[in-house]
Design a protein around this motif. Structure first.
Motif, PDB file in Angstrom:
ATOM      1  N   UNK A  38       0.844  -1.196   0.000  1.00 45.40           N
ATOM      2  CA  UNK A  38       0.000   0.000   0.000  1.00 45.40           C
ATOM      3  C   UNK A  38       0.881   1.249   0.000  1.00 45.40           C
ATOM      4  N   UNK A  75       2.532   1.665  -3.476  1.00 42.48           N
ATOM      5  CA  UNK A  75       1.533   2.145  -4.451  1.00 42.48           C
ATOM      6  C   UNK A  75       1.320   3.635  -4.267  1.00 42.48           C
ATOM      7  N   UNK A  76       1.199   4.009  -2.989  1.00 41.99           N
ATOM      8  CA  UNK A  76       0.890   5.397  -2.678  1.00 41.99           C
ATOM      9  C   UNK A  76       2.020   6.343  -3.078  1.00 41.99           C
ATOM     10  N   UNK A  91      -3.673   9.503   2.485  1.00 46.46           N
ATOM     11  CA  UNK A  91      -3.005   8.286   2.956  1.00 46.46           C
ATOM     12  C   UNK A  91      -1.520   8.484   3.194  1.00 46.46           C
ATOM     13  N   UNK A 121     -15.187   1.829  -4.356  1.00 47.27           N
ATOM     14  CA  UNK A 121     -14.515   2.884  -3.593  1.00 47.27           C
ATOM     15  C   UNK A 121     -13.353   2.300  -2.798  1.00 47.27           C
ATOM     16  N   UNK A 177     -10.481   1.366  -5.033  1.00 47.37           N
ATOM     17  CA  UNK A 177      -9.745   2.558  -5.445  1.00 47.37           C
ATOM     18  C   UNK A 177      -8.867   3.076  -4.307  1.00 47.37           C
ATOM     19  N   UNK A 178      -9.446   3.143  -3.117  1.00 47.94           N
ATOM     20  CA  UNK A 178      -8.681   3.631  -1.975  1.00 47.94           C
ATOM     21  C   UNK A 178      -7.433   2.763  -1.767  1.00 47.94           C
ATOM     22  N   UNK A 179      -7.596   1.441  -1.968  1.00 45.95           N
ATOM     23  CA  UNK A 179      -6.452   0.558  -1.816  1.00 45.95           C
ATOM     24  C   UNK A 179      -5.396   0.843  -2.884  1.00 45.95           C
ATOM     25  N   UNK A 180      -5.858   1.061  -4.129  1.00 42.30           N
ATOM     26  CA  UNK A 180      -4.908   1.370  -5.198  1.00 42.30           C
ATOM     27  C   UNK A 180      -4.165   2.663  -4.893  1.00 42.30           C
ATOM     28  N   UNK A 181      -4.829   3.597  -4.227  1.00 42.09           N
ATOM     29  CA  UNK A 181      -4.212   4.886  -3.916  1.00 42.09           C
ATOM     30  C   UNK A 181      -3.359   4.841  -2.655  1.00 42.09           C
ATOM     31  N   UNK A 182      -3.334   3.655  -1.992  1.00 43.19           N
ATOM     32  CA  UNK A 182      -2.418   3.551  -0.858  1.00 43.19           C
ATOM     33  C   UNK A 182      -3.053   3.272   0.484  1.00 43.19           C
ATOM     34  N   UNK A 183      -4.357   2.932   0.510  1.00 40.54           N
ATOM     35  CA  UNK A 183      -4.977   2.600   1.790  1.00 40.54           C
ATOM     36  C   UNK A 183      -4.570   1.186   2.185  1.00 40.54           C
ATOM     37  N   UNK A 184      -4.179   0.998   3.460  1.00 41.25           N
ATOM     38  CA  UNK A 184      -3.855  -0.342   3.948  1.00 41.25           C
ATOM     39  C   UNK A 184      -5.163  -1.038   4.353  1.00 41.25           C
ATOM     40  N   UNK A 185      -5.156  -2.380   4.399  1.00 40.81           N
ATOM     41  CA  UNK A 185      -6.371  -3.088   4.840  1.00 40.81           C
ATOM     42  C   UNK A 185      -6.838  -2.601   6.209  1.00 40.81           C
ATOM     43  N   UNK A 201      -6.504   0.324   7.509  1.00 39.62           N
ATOM     44  CA  UNK A 201      -7.141   1.642   7.436  1.00 39.62           C
ATOM     45  C   UNK A 201      -8.546   1.536   6.862  1.00 39.62           C
ATOM     46  N   UNK A 202      -8.767   0.540   5.971  1.00 39.21           N
ATOM     47  CA  UNK A 202     -10.114   0.333   5.421  1.00 39.21           C
ATOM     48  C   UNK A 202     -11.057  -0.152   6.514  1.00 39.21           C
ATOM     49  N   UNK A 222      -7.881  -5.501  -5.056  1.00 37.61           N
ATOM     50  CA  UNK A 222      -8.311  -4.215  -5.635  1.00 37.61           C
ATOM     51  C   UNK A 222      -8.651  -4.316  -7.124  1.00 37.61           C
TER      52      UNK A 222
END
Lengths: 222, 411
Positions: A78, A81-82, A110, B313, B316-324, B326-327, B404
Motif C-alpha cells: 500500500x 503504491x501510494x 493516505x 470505492x 480505489x482507496x487501496x490502489x491509492x495507498x490505503x492499507x487493509x 485503514x479500510x 483491488x
C-alpha cells in the motif's frame, strides 16, 4: 526506472495451471513514454497488475527505481503504491461524493498530509490539467474528458516515480482521446515516466516506444 | 494516517454525502433504542402500579385475628371466640423463622371519642407495640412514634392521626398537650399521616401495656401481626400453617378447625401478584432483547450492504495507498459514529416520551409513574452499538482484503 527480470506468473485455476507471463524482461528508462500493446488474453492486464503492485508474481524480479518489489506485505505494498505509482483507469474511478479537488487530494490523505496542504497541492495539480474552474464540481457534473483529466491530476499529486495508465482513452471519443494523449505527452515531456497499456494502435503510435505482448511473451517492439 | 481530527472530518464527510444510507442506518438504530426505552419505561410503570396498590400495609406481613370455633374440641363449644394474650405474642415472636417486626393490637373497651379543653372529637384507638408503624406504614409527621420505654414504663402517651389534630386542636400545636381518653389523661407525643386515607388518619395509637393496665385489659390481645424478611417470602404459606398450628395447640383448637385462628396472609397474595408482575417484566425484557437483537442484525446488515455498495470505492482507496487496516478502521469508525449518534438520539427521544407519559397521562389502573433506569438504557445502547459493529467487522475485513483489481472491475 522499471526493470523486469524474467517475470513469471501462473494462475492455478482448477486442475489446469494457466501460465500467463513467461519470463518477461523489460527496462523502462526514466522519462520514457512506453506503450504496452496486446490483445485480450495476452497477459497485459496481469502485467499491469504486477506493475501496479496490485498482484504478485511467481518468479523473476521487479525493480521500481531502487526498490525491489517482491513478496511485499499488504502494508508495504500500500505504501509503495501510494508513493511510487500513479494510476489512471479506463473508467476514471473518481469517488462520486467528492468534488474534483477532493478527489485529487485523496492519495495525500493516505500520506498523512494535513487537509490544508492536501487541498493546496491538489489545486496546483488541477490547475496543471486546466480544470481550476471545476474544482468544486462533483464527478457527475463533469464530461468524460474532464473526469480523466481529474484522474491524471490525482495520479500526479503524489509526484510518483511512474504513472500507469490502463486504456486511458478507452471510454472517450476521438477528439477527447487526442486531448488526453496530448496531456499525457506534456506530462511526459516534463519528466514523468509513463506506461500506457492499450489495444489501440493509434494510441501506441503516439508513445515513444511500444512493446507487443502475445501469449505471455514480448514479441518485438517499435 | 493523518491526524485524528482529520480522520474524523473525512469520516463525517463520507457520512454526510451518502445521505440515504446514513439516514436509513440511523433510523433503524434510533428506532430500536427508542422502542426499548419506552417498553422498559412502561414495564416499570406496571411495576410501580402494583407497588402502589399495596402501599398501605406492609406487603410482607401476616395478620392473626381472633376467629370463632367451627369444630367443638376439648370441651370448647362451636361459636366460641378465641382470646389471645401477651403469651401468644411472645410465642409467635420466639418461634417464627425469618420474623422481622412484630406488634400486637389491643382495642381498649372505651368510648370512641377524645376530649381536649371541652371539645369532643370521634376517634378510634389502637394499643400497639412500637413496630406497629412498619406494619401499617405509619408516617410520623411531628414528634415521635411510640417506643420501648413507653411500653416498659406504661407511660400515658398518645400518637394521634392528622385528621384528629385538625378537628381537635385547630391551629394549636398538639405536641405536649394532655388529652382525655376514656377518663384517663394522655400526653400527645406525636402526630402521623397514613396513605390508607381518612379512616387511618383518625386513629390514636397508645402503648399496649398502658392501655391494658388502664382499661381493664389485663394481658388481652386482639390481634398479632408480623412481617417476615425477604429470604422467607417464599415460605409464607408454611409460616402461616405453622402459626395456626402453634396457636391452635395453645388454645385447644381442633387441628381440623381452620377458622378459629384466622389469618390474613399479605405475603402470599403479594407473592402471587409479584409473580404475575415478574412474568410481565420477563416479557418486557424478552421483547426488549428481541428489539436489541433485531437492531444488531439491522446494523450488521446495513454495514454489509454498505460495504458491498462501496466495493469500488474501497478498491480505489487501496490502489491509492490505503492499507487493509485503514479500510477496516474507516468502516468501523463510520459505523460507530453513526450508530452511536443515532442510538443516542433514540435514547433521548425514548426518555422524553417516558417522561411525557409520566407527566401527562391521567391517573389510571394500569400504569403509574413510568420510569427507566438510565444505566439500563445506556447499557442497551452500548450493547447495540458494539455488537452491531462487531457484526460489521466480517464484511469490513472481507472488503479490506478484497483484491483491488477485482474490486475496481465490479460494476
Amino acid at each position: 526506472m522499471i526493470r523486469l527480470v524474467g517475470i513469471d506468473k501462473t494462475y492455478r485455476v482448477g486442475a489446469h495451471p494457466l501460465h500467463v507471463l513467461k519470463g518477461l524482461h523489460l527496462t523502462v528508462p526514466p522519462g520514457e513514454l512506453l506503450a504496452i500493446m496486446g490483445s485480450s488474453g495476452s497477459g497485459k492486464s496481469t502485467l499491469l497488475n504486477i506493475l501496479g503492485i496490485l498482484d504478485g508474481y511467481d518468479g523473476g524480479e521487479y525493480w521500481l527505481g531502487d526498490a525491489l518489489v517482491k513478496d511485499l506485505s499488504e502494508r508495504k505494498a500500500a505504501d509503495y503504491r501510494n508513493r511510487f505509482l500513479g494510476f489512471v483507469f479506463q473508467s476514471f474511478h473518481l469517488l462520486p461524493f467528492k468534488t474534483a479537488l477532493e478527489n485529487v487530494a485523496l492519495p495525500l490523505y493516505y500520506q498523512g498530509v494535513s487537509r490544508k496542504e492536501r487541498l493546496r497541492r491538489a489545486a496546483e495539480h488541477l490547475d496543471q490539467v486546466g480544470l481550476s474552474d471545476w474544482s468544486g464540481h462533483l464527478p457527475g457534473e463533469l464530461s468524460g474528458g474532464q473526469k480523466q483529466r481529474v484522474a491524471i491530476a490525482r495520479a500526479l499529486v503524489t509526484r510518483p516515480r511512474v504513472m500507469l495508465a490502463d486504456e486511458p482513452t478507452g471510454a472517450l471519443d476521438s477528439v477527447t482521446t487526442q486531448e488526453i494523449m496530448d496531456l499525457l505527452k506534456r506530462v511526459n515531456a516534463e519528466g514523468m515516466t509513463i506506461v500506457v497499456v492499450t489495444h489501440e494502435s493509434d494510441i501506441a503510435e503516439q508513445c515513444a516506444r511500444t512493446v507487443f505482448l502475445k501469449d505471455g511473451r514480448f514479441e518485438g517492439e517499435r | 494516517m493523518a491526524g485524528l481530527l482529520d480522520g474524523f472530518l473525512e469520516l463525517l464527510d463520507v457520512l454526510l454525502r451518502n445521505r440515504v444510507r446514513t439516514v436509513m442506518t440511523a433510523l433503524s438504530v434510533a428506532w430500536g433504542i427508542f422502542v426499548l426505552v419506552v417498553l422498559l419505561g412502561l414495564g416499570r410503570g406496571l411495576e410501580n402500579n402494583v407497588r402502589w396498590m399495596y402501599r398501605d400495609d406492609a406487603v410482607n406481613s401476616i395478620w392473626v385475628y381472633r376467629g370463632r370455633r367451627t369444630i367443638p374440641y376439648q370441651g370448647h363449644p362451636v361459636g366460641e371466640r378465641l382470646r389471645y394474650t401477651n403469651r401468644d405474642h411472645e410465642l409467635v415472636e420466639a418461634r417464627v423463622d425469618g420474623l422481622e417486626k412484630i406488634s400486637s393490637r389491643f382495642y381498649p373497651p372505651i368510648p370512641d371519642s377524645v376530649r381536649w379543653q371541652g371539645k369532643i372529637v370521634a376517634a378510634d384507638f389502637r394499643a400497639v407495640h412500637p413496630d406497629h408503624r412498619y406494619l401499617e406504614n405509619t408516617l410520623v409527621e411531628t414528634g415521635r412514634f411510640l417506643d420501648e420505654a413507653d411500653l416498659l414504663e406504661k407511660r400515658k402517651v398518645a400518637v394521634i392521626g392528622v385528621q384528629i389534630v385538625g378537628t381537635l386542636f385547630g391551629d394549636h400545636p398538639p405536641i405536649g398537650e394532655w388529652i382525655d381518653i376514656g377518663g384517663a389523661m394522655f400526653k400527645v407525643v406525636g402526630t402521623f399521616r397514613d396513605v390508607g386515607g381518612v379512616n387511618e388518619e383518625s386513629q390514636i395509637y397508645l402503648p399496649i401495656t398502658t392501655a391494658q393496665a388502664s382499661f381493664a385489659g389485663a394481658d388481652r390481645v386482639d390481634q398479632v401481626m408480623f412481617t417476615i424478611d425477604d429470604a422467607h417470602m417464599a415460605d409464607a404459606v408454611a409460616i402461616e400453617d405453622e402459626v395456626r398450628e402453634m396457636l391452635s395447640r395453645a388454645h385447644g383448637v381442633s387441628p381440623a378447625d381452620r377458622r378459629a385462628v384466622r389469618i390474613r396472609n399479605n405475603v402470599e397474595e403479594f407473592v402471587r401478584v409479584q409473580s404475575i408482575f415478574d412474568m410481565l417484566a420477563a416479557f418486557v425484557w424478552l421483547v426488549g432483547a428481541g428489539t436489541v437483537a433485531a437492531g444488531i442484525v439491522g446494523v450488521s446488515n446495513i454495514l454489509l450492504v454498505s460495504v458491498k455498495e462501496r466495493t469500488q470505492e474501497i478498491g480505489l482507496r487501496k490502489a491509492l495507498g490505503a492499507t487493509p487496516g485503514s479500510i477496516v478502521r474507516m468502516i468501523l469508525a463510520e459505523a460507530l459514529l453513526l450508530t452511536g449518534t443515532a442510538g443516542y438520539a433514540g435514547l433521548i427521544a425514548g426518555l422524553l416520551v417516558v417522561e411525557g407519559l409520566r407527566r401527562w397521562v391521567p391517573e389510571n389502573d394500569y400504569i403509574r409513574d413510568p420510569d427507566i433506569e438510565l444505566s439500563t438504557a445506556v447499557g442497551a445502547l452500548v450493547l447495540l452499538v458494539v455488537a452491531g459493529c462487531l457484526g460489521g467487522l466480517v464484511p469490513a475485513w472481507r472488503a479490506a482484503t478484497l483484491d483491488p483489481i477485482v474490486a475496481l472491475r465490479e460494476e
